[in-house]
Write an enzyme that holds these catalytic residues in place. Structure first.
Site, PDB file in Angstrom:
ATOM      1  N   GLY A 250       0.744  -1.255   0.000  1.00  0.00           N
ATOM      2  CA  GLY A 250       0.000   0.000   0.000  1.00  0.00           C
ATOM      3  C   GLY A 250       0.767   1.295   0.000  1.00  0.00           C
ATOM      4  O   GLY A 250       0.142   2.363  -0.090  1.00  0.00           O
ATOM      5  N   PRO A 293       4.602  -5.095  -1.001  1.00  0.00           N
ATOM      6  CA  PRO A 293       4.568  -3.986  -1.944  1.00  0.00           C
ATOM      7  C   PRO A 293       4.329  -4.448  -3.381  1.00  0.00           C
ATOM      8  O   PRO A 293       4.921  -5.433  -3.832  1.00  0.00           O
ATOM      9  CB  PRO A 293       5.969  -3.386  -1.809  1.00  0.00           C
ATOM     10  CG  PRO A 293       6.826  -4.547  -1.387  1.00  0.00           C
ATOM     11  CD  PRO A 293       5.952  -5.382  -0.495  1.00  0.00           C
ATOM     12  N   GLY A 294       3.454  -3.739  -4.069  1.00  0.00           N
ATOM     13  CA  GLY A 294       3.261  -3.973  -5.495  1.00  0.00           C
ATOM     14  C   GLY A 294       3.654  -2.700  -6.225  1.00  0.00           C
ATOM     15  O   GLY A 294       4.724  -2.585  -6.821  1.00  0.00           O
ATOM     16  N   ARG A 295       2.778  -1.694  -6.075  1.00  0.00           N
ATOM     17  CA  ARG A 295       2.971  -0.412  -6.762  1.00  0.00           C
ATOM     18  C   ARG A 295       4.380   0.167  -6.555  1.00  0.00           C
ATOM     19  O   ARG A 295       5.026   0.598  -7.511  1.00  0.00           O
ATOM     20  CB  ARG A 295       1.936   0.569  -6.208  1.00  0.00           C
ATOM     21  CG  ARG A 295       1.825   1.867  -6.987  1.00  0.00           C
ATOM     22  CD  ARG A 295       0.956   2.864  -6.212  1.00  0.00           C
ATOM     23  NE  ARG A 295      -0.354   2.367  -5.876  1.00  0.00           N
ATOM     24  CZ  ARG A 295      -1.430   2.414  -6.666  1.00  0.00           C
ATOM     25  NH1 ARG A 295      -1.337   2.971  -7.851  1.00  0.00           N
ATOM     26  NH2 ARG A 295      -2.590   1.923  -6.267  1.00  0.00           N
ATOM     27  N   TYR A 336     -10.276   5.598 -11.482  1.00  0.00           N
ATOM     28  CA  TYR A 336     -10.008   6.286 -10.207  1.00  0.00           C
ATOM     29  C   TYR A 336      -9.626   7.759 -10.378  1.00  0.00           C
ATOM     30  O   TYR A 336      -9.137   8.382  -9.433  1.00  0.00           O
ATOM     31  CB  TYR A 336      -8.851   5.625  -9.447  1.00  0.00           C
ATOM     32  CG  TYR A 336      -8.702   4.136  -9.573  1.00  0.00           C
ATOM     33  CD1 TYR A 336      -9.609   3.274  -8.960  1.00  0.00           C
ATOM     34  CD2 TYR A 336      -7.636   3.581 -10.268  1.00  0.00           C
ATOM     35  CE1 TYR A 336      -9.447   1.902  -9.056  1.00  0.00           C
ATOM     36  CE2 TYR A 336      -7.471   2.211 -10.357  1.00  0.00           C
ATOM     37  CZ  TYR A 336      -8.386   1.377  -9.753  1.00  0.00           C
ATOM     38  OH  TYR A 336      -8.216   0.026  -9.850  1.00  0.00           O
ATOM     39  N   CYS A 363     -14.339   3.398 -27.944  1.00  0.00           N
ATOM     40  CA  CYS A 363     -15.661   3.991 -28.131  1.00  0.00           C
ATOM     41  C   CYS A 363     -16.294   4.185 -26.763  1.00  0.00           C
ATOM     42  O   CYS A 363     -17.190   3.424 -26.356  1.00  0.00           O
ATOM     43  CB  CYS A 363     -16.519   3.078 -28.979  1.00  0.00           C
ATOM     44  SG  CYS A 363     -15.833   2.903 -30.593  1.00  0.00           S
ATOM     45  N   TYR A 392      -0.356  -1.633 -12.232  1.00  0.00           N
ATOM     46  CA  TYR A 392      -1.798  -1.671 -12.526  1.00  0.00           C
ATOM     47  C   TYR A 392      -2.126  -1.035 -13.882  1.00  0.00           C
ATOM     48  O   TYR A 392      -3.156  -0.402 -14.046  1.00  0.00           O
ATOM     49  CB  TYR A 392      -2.597  -1.002 -11.396  1.00  0.00           C
ATOM     50  CG  TYR A 392      -2.291  -1.611 -10.049  1.00  0.00           C
ATOM     51  CD1 TYR A 392      -2.701  -2.897  -9.749  1.00  0.00           C
ATOM     52  CD2 TYR A 392      -1.558  -0.913  -9.089  1.00  0.00           C
ATOM     53  CE1 TYR A 392      -2.406  -3.482  -8.519  1.00  0.00           C
ATOM     54  CE2 TYR A 392      -1.258  -1.487  -7.861  1.00  0.00           C
ATOM     55  CZ  TYR A 392      -1.683  -2.770  -7.583  1.00  0.00           C
ATOM     56  OH  TYR A 392      -1.380  -3.343  -6.368  1.00  0.00           O
TER      57      TYR A 392
HETATM   58  N1  LLP Z   1      -1.541  -7.011  -0.640  1.00  0.00           N
HETATM   59  C1  LLP Z   1      -2.854  -7.096  -0.849  1.00  0.00           C
HETATM   60  C2  LLP Z   1      -3.637  -8.055  -0.078  1.00  0.00           C
HETATM   61  C3  LLP Z   1      -3.468  -6.268  -1.797  1.00  0.00           C
HETATM   62  O1  LLP Z   1      -4.776  -6.336  -1.984  1.00  0.00           O
HETATM   63  C4  LLP Z   1      -2.685  -5.364  -2.542  1.00  0.00           C
HETATM   64  C5  LLP Z   1      -3.292  -4.499  -3.543  1.00  0.00           C
HETATM   65  C6  LLP Z   1      -1.303  -5.324  -2.311  1.00  0.00           C
HETATM   66  C7  LLP Z   1      -0.764  -6.156  -1.344  1.00  0.00           C
HETATM   67  C8  LLP Z   1      -0.395  -4.411  -3.055  1.00  0.00           C
HETATM   68  O2  LLP Z   1      -0.679  -3.085  -2.780  1.00  0.00           O
HETATM   69  P1  LLP Z   1       0.247  -1.910  -3.396  1.00  0.00           P
HETATM   70  O3  LLP Z   1       1.579  -2.002  -2.690  1.00  0.00           O
HETATM   71  O4  LLP Z   1       0.380  -2.171  -4.842  1.00  0.00           O
HETATM   72  O5  LLP Z   1      -0.501  -0.692  -3.102  1.00  0.00           O
HETATM   73  N2  LLP Z   1      -5.863  -1.304  -9.248  1.00  0.00           N
HETATM   74  C9  LLP Z   1      -5.658  -0.320  -8.209  1.00  0.00           C
HETATM   75  C10 LLP Z   1      -4.895  -0.870  -7.046  1.00  0.00           C
HETATM   76  C11 LLP Z   1      -5.543  -2.079  -6.423  1.00  0.00           C
HETATM   77  C12 LLP Z   1      -4.748  -2.641  -5.288  1.00  0.00           C
HETATM   78  C13 LLP Z   1      -5.210  -3.999  -4.970  1.00  0.00           C
HETATM   79  N3  LLP Z   1      -4.520  -4.610  -3.884  1.00  0.00           N
HETATM   80  C14 LLP Z   1      -4.925   0.890  -8.806  1.00  0.00           C
HETATM   81  O6  LLP Z   1      -4.651   0.875  -9.992  1.00  0.00           O
HETATM   82  O7  LLP Z   1      -4.669   1.862  -8.100  1.00  0.00           O
END
Ligand code: LLP
Length: 433
Positions: A250, A293-295, A336, A363, A392
């Site tokens: 997050g 972490p993802g983002r 978003y 479209c 994403y």
């Molecule tokens: N762990 C869990 C259980 C999650 O649901 C998520 C993200 C993460 C880790 C990774 O979170 P991050 O570090 O990436 O914030 N499509 C949306 C974001 C959806 C996030 C879903 N879960 C966007 O484009 O902003």
């Protein structure tokens, strides 16, 4: 010109560069839309988490890369190489990780509705842990683990009841959530009792995830407090002491100059200080802390290149610059209203004084990449760059309007290599009968 991230620059031709590579040349050689990753940045981002977590939380901590942000074999090869674990949410993500040779003992399987087939596939691949969402799922894992004669490690996903003040669609830790089992209602306690009784289940601890694109660390500390109080309560009431606490992902990422600069190491350090002092006040042994972490691993490592098509001014209203991609490769503005930094990659030294909306080709009126963008008199054929598109974007891409998905390359030492091929009409129609 002050660039948003240190891997971006402008060369002597006035072209935008990423990792020192001319983006206009990349667009010419590979075609557009094109997603360009900077491999060193991806690796550096993995290392920041790995090293920082080891330093602050100790050697048994682990960062899990959340593959939902960007999933392909090369990404899992890099994550494996950099020694991080993986958070997968589907059989498809797991399959990709397995195909890339990712060590499955470092895989955590998430999701609020895992199918029996996915559970069996994950067990066959000896994944490390399931992150169990609810009781029905626990029953399903117990039954399949029993049939296969194994004891499966799990952690339970709790909803701590935290509002992280991010976009509602990416906020997940509130009590009213489709994810996890609530602390506040007592249901996670009942689920703990149940899990501890099951023969083929080895309960190790808990998980929580409050949301995404969160800049403030207070919500993470608040969630950790709730989880640690709960862990202490389980120790007192049931003699069960959790050895794993996963605080989810997050952390926010800078998309535009007005977003704050983020020091991930400092954030992790502050959260760890908080967790340590909370553990000592509760007289708890510090659990192995995980983060997901993802983002913040992939977003700033990439940008997307498009070719401008029609430039249209509606007299008395506004101007539109249409590009050869859009919501099919980046639905985030449509979903978003996400902010992005947009440049004309071949005219970086010209004055950006033409205000416009950058629109996709679908479209759908909502197919916009960004509004109120300033570009230097854009023309058909210009290369439009959208920054910070590593997270994403490709993972949420679609074939709406039968638009093919872009090619993805990664650059390193001045050279580009294809990591996901450009989708062709043949690929796209391969499943049509
Ligand atoms: N762990 C869990 C259980 C999650 O649901 C998520 C993200 C993460 C880790 C990774 O979170 P991050 O570090 O990436 O914030 N499509 C949306 C974001 C959806 C996030 C879903 N879960 C966007 O484009 O902003």
């Amino acid at each position: 010109m002050k660039m948003l991230h240190d891997n971006l620059g402008v060369n002597e031709k006035g072209h935008l560069t990423i990792a020192g590579v001319d983006t206009v040349v990349l667009a010419k050689e590979h075609g557009t839309p094109l997603i360009v990753f900077d491999e060193n940045k991806l690796r550096e981002n993995c290392r920041i988490y790995k090293e920082s977590m080891a330093r602050h939380f100790g050697e048994n901590s682990l960062a899990l890369y959340a593959g939902k942000a960007f999933c392909c074999k090369e990404m899992y090869r890099i994550a494996a190489d950099e020694g991080v674990g993986a958070d997968v949410v589907s059989g498809g993500e797991l399959y990709t990780a397995v195909s890339a040779g990712f060590p499955t003992d470092r895989v955590f399987f998430h999701g609020n509705n895992k199918t029996d087939a996915e559970i069996a596939y994950a067990i066959d691949n000896r994944i490390g842990y399931f992150v169990v969402d609810n009781r029905e799922e626990l029953d399903a894992i117990q039954a399949i683990a029993h049939k296969k004669g194994i004891v499966q490690k799990i952690i339970l996903r709790a909803t701590p009841g935290i509002d992280p003040h991010t976009h509602a669609k990416i906020s997940t830790g509130k009590v009213d959530s489709k994810f996890g089992t609530a602390v506040e209602t007592g249901q996670i306690e009942a689920l703990t009792d149940y899990a501890l009784e099951l023969e083929n289940i080895d309960l190790k601890g808990y998980h929580c995830h409050i949301g995404s694109q969160v800049f403030d660390i207070d919500p993470f500390c608040d969630a950790a407090d709730i989880m640690l109080d709960f862990i202490a309560k389980m120790r007192e009431h049931k003699g069960f002491e959790a050895s794993v606490l996963n605080l989810g992902g997050g952390f926010g990422v800078r998309y535009v100059q007005s977003d704050p600069e983020i020091d991930y190491d400092k954030n992790i350090g502050e959260i760890s200080e908080h967790v340590k002092s909370k553990c000592s006040s509760l007289n708890l042994k510090m659990p192995a802390v995980l983060m997901e972490p993802g983002r913040s691993i992939v977003a700033d490592a990439a940008l997307t290149l498009y070719t401008a098509g029609s430039v249209k001014t509606i007299t008395g209203y506004k101007s539109y610059v249409s590009i050869d991609g859009g919501m099919t490769d980046n639905p985030r503005y449509a979903l978003y209203q996400s902010e992005y930094t947009v440049y004309c990659a071949n005219k970086m030294n010209e004055t950006p004084d033409f205000k416009c909306t950058v629109a996709g080709r679908c479209c759908e009126s909502g197919d916009l990449i960004q509004e109120n963008v300033l570009l230097p008199s854009p023309k058909r054929g210009d290369i439009i760059a959208v920054l910070v598109t590593g997270a994403y974007n490709y993972s949420m891409a679609s074939n709406y309007n039968r638009v093919t998905r872009p090619e993805v390359v990664s650059v390193k030492d001045g050279k580009a290599k294809v990591i996901i091929k450009r989708e062709t009409y043949e690929h796209m129609t391969a499943l049509d009968v």
